[in-house]
Enzyme design. Structure first.
Site, PDB file in Angstrom:
ATOM      1  N   HIS A   1     -15.825 -14.343  52.418  1.00 15.97           N
ATOM      2  CA  HIS A   1     -16.931 -13.976  53.747  1.00 15.97           C
ATOM      3  C   HIS A   1     -15.718 -14.594  55.221  1.00 15.97           C
ATOM      4  CE1 HIS A   1     -20.902 -13.834  52.484  1.00 15.97           C
ATOM      5  NE2 HIS A   1     -20.927 -14.926  51.372  1.00 15.97           N
TER       6      HIS A   1
ATOM      7  N   ASP B   1     -17.868 -19.582  48.617  1.00 17.57           N
ATOM      8  CA  ASP B   1     -19.052 -18.616  47.565  1.00 17.57           C
ATOM      9  C   ASP B   1     -18.460 -17.077  47.747  1.00 17.57           C
ATOM     10  OD1 ASP B   1     -20.115 -18.835  50.791  1.00 17.57           O
ATOM     11  OD2 ASP B   1     -21.545 -18.373  50.090  1.00 17.57           O
ATOM     12  N   GLU B   2     -19.719 -16.589  46.553  1.00 19.60           N
ATOM     13  CA  GLU B   2     -19.649 -14.898  46.639  1.00 19.60           C
ATOM     14  C   GLU B   2     -18.704 -14.140  47.037  1.00 19.60           C
ATOM     15  OE1 GLU B   2     -24.173 -14.537  48.243  1.00 19.60           O
ATOM     16  OE2 GLU B   2     -22.750 -14.498  49.741  1.00 19.60           O
ATOM     17  N   ILE B   3     -17.090 -14.556  46.558  1.00 20.03           N
ATOM     18  CA  ILE B   3     -16.335 -13.590  46.386  1.00 20.03           C
ATOM     19  C   ILE B   3     -16.681 -12.944  45.532  1.00 20.03           C
ATOM     20  CG2 ILE B   3     -13.290 -13.688  45.346  1.00 20.03           C
ATOM     21  CD1 ILE B   3     -13.784 -16.903  46.726  1.00 20.03           C
TER      22      ILE B   3
ATOM     23  N   GLU C   1     -19.417 -22.055  43.263  1.00 17.12           N
ATOM     24  CA  GLU C   1     -18.332 -20.875  42.873  1.00 17.12           C
ATOM     25  C   GLU C   1     -16.950 -21.816  42.837  1.00 17.12           C
ATOM     26  OE1 GLU C   1     -20.699 -20.168  45.062  1.00 17.12           O
ATOM     27  OE2 GLU C   1     -21.046 -18.096  45.025  1.00 17.12           O
TER      28      GLU C   1
END
Lengths: 697, 697
Positions: free
Chosen positions: A261, A324-326, A376
């Site tokens: 991000h 988050d959200e890699i 995460e």
């Protein structure tokens, strides 16, 4: 027992009984005060304390500037709320005081994680006392006192009672996202005031993401210069905000999400990206590939300096590193990164993220910070000192605390999903999906945070989307676990909104103004305001389904002006439940009249809707509202008449409703549920049963 | 002709026709745009200009910082009003611009008395132009442009048209009184914005009076220290306010009333009083004796220094010396003053006041100031350079301009009298009670000022009492004399209130919040809000009749939360006129339903009213509203049925109404007028005429 409150609550309780069909008035005891979040222990007493011109406060305890500011602000707010100008509101001695405040120790300059926030307030006709360790507890007590002030026959007053109160969890947060839509300083300050009113104590900002980097960095100016299109917080503004929050007992936790991000960072500093770049600001919403390169040794001194600079701006002992959200896509596509991972036997991107976090943590610790990250970040290699913020589910929180981490819950608390308050209220940080936590594990659950991601939230409508739903989560995190009375939660919302109104937080005003913009003329506005109460924005992430949204698209249409949860629609649903539950002709007639009015409103709006670009993509929604109101009114008429419906009518009605439901897009029709209730009641009615029998062979 | 506006105005016109019973739709020509005050000349054109993301302004003309600020603020407001974020709203060249602004000369730093405020705006589908001499005219043009922006089917837009506009009078003022109730800086700034929106250009403050002296004086600090109880404007705040007004083309004229109304000065400086003192701040309202001693030679250097200090704060070329309501009592009681007057052959206090003014004027002129005073300053000995503000009547204005003075009118423009907008709208500065002014005399009428004295106005409810009524006076002072269409004035108020809402000026919000304070619970609030629409505060000075008021008494009760003129009550009155004018059963039924609802609301409020100290002194008003609604509904029923009323019924009904009217105190019942209309209609009805004939011998 407080007589006037009792009267008032008898009225509310009667209304509530009407709505819920309970049929019995709630008790007027100390369990029914208009306080939100509800205190741990309340006992009623006789009489009330008058709040008049001569109201005076005396403060006793160690010299404490924060406490002095807290009391001064309380007096200003008491004056605004009552319309009374207090001439000399500070008493020179205890004997002269209406409210005696006693603290036992000076307040720490910066609030920490586990401050003593307990307070005891006692109100008697002859005066009130408030005791706490320091300004943190005193402030909570004063918020409670303010919520109790109302006008009785003799003037402003507070009913006599005794409250002993303290929070259930030490971490009670709100996360705001000024990245996807910028939130100016004045808007943020109002949220700080609202948070303080409902006893939240952590304001968490996601300051950087793919779409923007929102804090001025003097050390790395290309971060905000290339990453914010002019919409960023200056360091002076950050200091002002942090001080504003400090004065209200609220910690500010900044999040600089790494290593994913991070597109907005890489616009100015592409050398830290996994791919060569150049990078551009991302305009749409979702999960994107740009990711920092953890194998680049230069990355760590850069982050060390940046987090060091930010540590000077944000004195809180925590810093949030996101995580988050890699996707791992850019890592997998880059030979040098793949080689790095292979050399070290890493099995996938989670191992490389853990490597990155292990490199970063000591740097942050050296700046005096503890670290928090999204769930995460959880990895066997990670030190137990990191706090895990669970957003994906309660299971992740359980895993973290079993593993020895402290954790906070956000799963179930996302206000941007536009869910009803009661769904958030039902989520307990310790319930963990039914799996029991040991008391040791439970003690590592620090609390929770409600999150308001801003894909579909702007500076204009933020408050409409945050309050009063955020207060349901505030109560879950503050009040005893047993406090689970959903109707009583909703019964307190109108009064809470009035309280927030004195702080300038007025969701209904925002709603009305956005509707006025869309309607242009005042005649249509009244109708639109009523119709909009039966519409809600689509829930969860479905609004993004169309893929048409970017950070540039104005959020000024009907869907943006709607309550995420309409209290009017909820009330009507309960009214229908009650009317069919204990069949009652008067109750059915009231339902029918409401439906007829709604149909007329919706139909008469058709020209206005077509004529306004802010309404015309909701033309179908308004049309279907009229149709479903007509259909539901027909059902009520059959119920009232006790007549059989024409052959096939019920089936056609159900099909028609289903077809209308299937056509919903960004806007949901809140009449469908009560319409189904009416059809179900009709199918159970004696007349229809007869029909059914008649058709038997 | 602008199509979408035409549609919208057709709706308004239809509603208006309904209300006024005109029965014909107003034309959709250029005479019906939603602009207030209405421009001098408008001509319509075909199509409309879209206002979208790509909206760009280009400014052409001499370098002008004030103009730059004006344009920047316009763009911010356009963004707020539309909800559209304009990414790059300044065009580098004319060809790229949506709106081309051209000024011909730099704007003077400080606005003077007769600036060129004219502007020409032309809107075409392909773009708009705005021309004026400088920022003063451009600002007016931008206000007009903003008022024209609305949402059509295709998005935000402005209908194509051409406007040539300029003010009728150069002095268009608002007088505020922060003495009797203090008005904080943020409240004042909002009024500046509202004034600018309706093209007023003079903000006049009465800063000192018997109750307080509200401006910090560094030279004579006892003025504000002993005279304001901590509620005064610091010099820094004054500078901030004057600059805020300057940026909006508004002159700030300070009034320091001398030699009467000066008790607050004399608390700190009793040596300048006519009597020995000591003096105290006056807490009540009215005319009081403390007066400066014009025979004291030390008075003039004191005033010279003070006005010199104030001249540094207020750069406007005018200073107001008040001069109203001197009683002469302390002068007559003081032998040395009597002797002074006798020595000089003075016949009474007016001669001594003229002597004082003649001494003072050269001192003020030496500070670069022209002088304005209330009409009592008018005296044959006075230089003609003094401007006379007429508050006692239009005759006084006539006398002043015949005598060679310039003058402005305030008589007829007092908003604190709580009169309807149309009564102010009917007052023309040049009508002079029927006496004709020569064109030379008329040219000396500079304009007018609306005044809001604050005996019964506070920081909280100021906006509820100022707007929209103040806009009626603004139109009288700006627009051509022929603009006299009262229904069209009222038809534009709702839209104007929405415009003011974008500036944070929201009277309805204030009303609702004050009612919420009084009602405590949301259920009663809805009813109270409806009931309160049929109540108004008593007119003129009758509220002071009880003598119970002081500066300390909170103004937080029902009467304080009422619209001075209720649009809902006015609409209902017109609805009743129309229903009985062209007898129509559907119209009568609608009137009856409204009355029944109102009676039910008022009756169901009785418990709430008794239970709240902010409502219970209005219990009789609410009860009488219910009774008069019931009585009026009965009258409608007789009209609907075409039946004779029972013997004596009409007479009893009239007596009952009269008795109720006689019992009104601070609050007026706006149902009485329509109730009388209904009774009159009934007495003229064929059924009753029959009754009358029956009773003939």
């Amino acid at each position: 027992m407080p007589v006037l409150l009792a009267i008032r609550f008898a009225v509310i309780a009667a209304l509530l009984a009407l709505l819920t069909g309970l049929g019995s008035a709630a008790s007027t005891d100390a369990d029914r005060l208009p306080i939100l979040p509800y205190p741990a222990r309340v006992s009623g007493a006789e009489g009330f304390l008058a709040v008049q011109n001569g109201f005076r406060v005396h403060v006793d305890g160690p010299v404490d500037p924060l406490l002095e500011q807290t009391v001064a602000r309380f007096l200003e707010r008491l004056s605004a709320k009552t319309g009374i100008r207090f001439l000399a509101p500070r008493a020179a001695d205890q004997a002269m005081a209406t409210l005696r405040i006693r603290s036992t120790s000076p307040t720490p300059v910066w609030p920490g994680l586990r401050e003593d926030e307990a307070y005891v307030v006692e109100v008697r006709p002859e005066g009130a006392t408030l005791q706490a360790a320091n300004a943190f507890g005193i402030r909570h007590g004063l918020e409670t006192f303010l919520q109790l002030v109302e006008f009785g026959a003799g003037g402003a007053m507070v009913s006599a009672l005794r409250i002993e109160d303290q929070p259930r969890f030490p971490w009670r947060g709100l996360m705001l996202d000024p990245v996807r839509h910028f939130l100016p300083l004045d808007v943020l300050k109002r949220q700080v005031d609202a948070m303080a009113a409902v006893k939240l104590n952590v304001l968490h900002f996601r300051f950087a993401d793919d779409q923007a980097f929102r804090v001025e960095s003097k050390r790395f100016p290309k971060l905000h210069e290339a990453g914010a299109e002019g919409q960023f917080y200056t360091q002076e503004q950050i200091r002002e905000l942090v001080e504003y929050a400090r004065q209200r007992g609220i910690r500010v936790v900044p999040e600089f999400c790494v290593p994913g991000h991070t597109a907005a960072w890489l616009v100015g500093y592409p050398e830290f990206g996994s791919r060569p770049g150049p990078y551009t600001l991302i305009r749409s919403f979702g999960i994107f590939e740009p990711t920092m390169d953890p194998t680049n040794e230069a990355l760590y001194p850069f982050l060390d300096e940046l987090f060091g600079e930010m540590a000077g701006l944000f004195p809180d002992s925590f810093v949030h590193i996101g995580g988050d959200e890699i996707t791992g896509k850019h890592w997998a596509e880059t030979p040098r990164i793949r080689a790095f991972m292979e050399e070290r036997g890493m099995k996938g991107w989670p191992d490389l993220q853990a490597h990155f976090n292990k490199r970063l943590l000591p740097l942050l610790n050296a700046h005096g910070k503890r670290v928090i990250g999204w769930d995460e970040v959880l990895h066997p290699d990670l030190p137990r000192s990191i706090v895990v913020q669970s957003w994906r589910g309660q299971k992740e929180l359980g895993a973290a605390v079993r593993d020895g981490h402290e954790g906070i819950l956000s799963s179930g608390y996302y206000l941007d999903l536009m869910l009803p308050a009661e769904s958030h209220y039902a989520v307990d940080p310790l319930s963990n999906g039914g799996d029991a936590l040991s008391s040791d594990e439970a003690s590592r659950v620090l609390g929770g945070e409600t999150c308001a991601w801003s894909e579909f939230i702007t500076a204009e409508n933020l408050e409409l989307k945050l309050w009063p739903r955020g207060a349901a989560i505030a109560e879950r995190l503050w009040s005893p676990r047993e406090r689970m009375d959903v109707p009583f939660l909703y019964a307190r919302f109108p009064r809470l909104l009035e309280e927030l109104g004195w702080l300038g937080v007025e969701p209904e005003r925002i709603r009305r103004r956005m509707l006025a913009r869309a309607a242009n003329d005042s005649d249509s506005l009244d109708r639109l305001t009523r119709v909009a109460e039966f519409l809600e924005p689509v829930k969860r992430y479905h609004r993004a389904d169309s893929g048409d949204y970017t950070v540039f698209r104005p959020l000024n249409r009907l869907v943006d002006a709607l309550w995420p949860e309409s209290m009017a629609a909820r009330g009507f649903r309960l009214q229908v439940d009650a009317a069919v539950g204990t069949p009652n002709l008067a109750a059915l007639a009231a339902v029918r009249v409401r439906l007829e009015g709604l149909e007329a409103d919706a139909r008469s709006l058709s020209e206005t809707v077509v004529g306004s670009a802010l309404l015309n993509d909701a033309a179908g929604d308004v049309e279907r509202l009229a149709q479903s109101a007509a259909l539901a009114a027909d059902a009520v008429r059959y119920l009232e008449a006790g007549k059989k419906t024409p052959p096939g009518w019920l089936e056609r009605a159900r099909t028609s409703l289903s077809q209308m439901e299937a056509r919903q897009g960004e806007i949901l029709n809140m009449l469908f549920a009560p319409a189904h209730t009416l059809l179900d009641a009709l199918s159970r009615s004696p007349a229809e049963q007869g029909t059914f029998k008649d058709s038997q062979p």
